[in-house]
Design an enzyme around this catalytic site. Structure first.
Site, PDB file in Angstrom:
ATOM      1  N   SER A 151       0.904  -1.360   0.057  1.00 48.02           N
ATOM      2  CA  SER A 151       0.091  -0.074   0.196  1.00 48.02           C
ATOM      3  C   SER A 151       0.880   1.264   0.012  1.00 48.02           C
ATOM      4  CB  SER A 151      -1.054  -0.053   1.128  1.00 48.02           C
ATOM      5  OG  SER A 151      -1.855  -0.875   1.324  1.00 48.02           O
ATOM      6  N   ASP A 152       0.444   2.081  -0.915  1.00 45.92           N
ATOM      7  CA  ASP A 152       1.177   3.545  -0.845  1.00 45.92           C
ATOM      8  C   ASP A 152       0.177   4.501   0.198  1.00 45.92           C
ATOM      9  OD1 ASP A 152       2.393   5.822  -1.397  1.00 45.92           O
ATOM     10  OD2 ASP A 152       2.454   5.954  -3.532  1.00 45.92           O
ATOM     11  N   PRO A 153       1.026   4.828   1.506  1.00 40.55           N
ATOM     12  CA  PRO A 153       0.276   5.678   2.065  1.00 40.55           C
ATOM     13  C   PRO A 153       0.291   7.085   1.980  1.00 40.55           C
ATOM     14  CG  PRO A 153       2.395   5.114   2.942  1.00 40.55           C
ATOM     15  CD  PRO A 153       2.426   4.529   1.720  1.00 40.55           C
ATOM     16  N   TYR A 154       0.985   7.336   0.941  1.00 44.64           N
ATOM     17  CA  TYR A 154       1.356   8.979   0.702  1.00 44.64           C
ATOM     18  C   TYR A 154       0.206  10.019   0.842  1.00 44.64           C
ATOM     19  CZ  TYR A 154       3.933  12.991  -0.845  1.00 44.64           C
ATOM     20  OH  TYR A 154       4.380  14.437  -1.076  1.00 44.64           O
TER      21      TYR A 154
END
Length: 140
Positions: A105-108
């Site tokens: 998952s990309d939490p940005y």
């Protein structure tokens, strides 16, 4: 985040001096910058180093034994460079990750909980990645 978590595991396993780990993006976003403050907060809160300077994938990485990608888009970017079969998704090292959930998952654009979830996904893959390193070193 993955670089620092994996380096800590290598250090704990006594392999830090035998394995080079570097982190880079497939694009030039944030090159030269430190890790996002939310990443740094998550790493430090769980006992990891927050040291990092962003860089872009370049010929200095071409000789790596393994290129670990965070998501399928990164895999496609790396495969365009004709790097052979050295590209793998990080979560393929996590035996609990299903075939439809292999992207980290990309939490940005998310919350602190999203950064925690990303850390947990990385940590779940580290034992399998460490086993790959052991097998590779033992076979060398």
């Amino acid at each position: 985040m993955a670089q620092n978590i994996f380096r800590a595991a290598l250090d704990e396993a006594g392999l830090a001096g035998r394995v080079r780990v570097s982190s880079c993006g497939t694009s030039g976003w944030h090159t030269g910058e430190p890790a996002d403050n939310r990443t740094r907060t998550e790493l430090l809160a769980h006992g990891y180093s927050d040291a990092h300077v962003a860089e872009q994938f370049s010929p200095t990485h071409f000789d790596a034994d393994l290129l670990v990608a965070m998501d399928a888009g990164h895999v496609r970017d790396l495969e365009r460079k004709r790097l052979g079969n050295r590209v793998r998704l990080l979560r393929t090292f996590d035996p609990t990750a299903g075939p439809d959930s292999l992207d980290v998952s990309d939490p940005y654009y998310g919350t602190s909980e999203d950064f925690a979830a990303t850390r947990e996904q990385i940590e779940a893959a580290v034992p399998g990645l460490l086993a790959w390193v052991h097998a590779t070193l033992d076979g060398a």
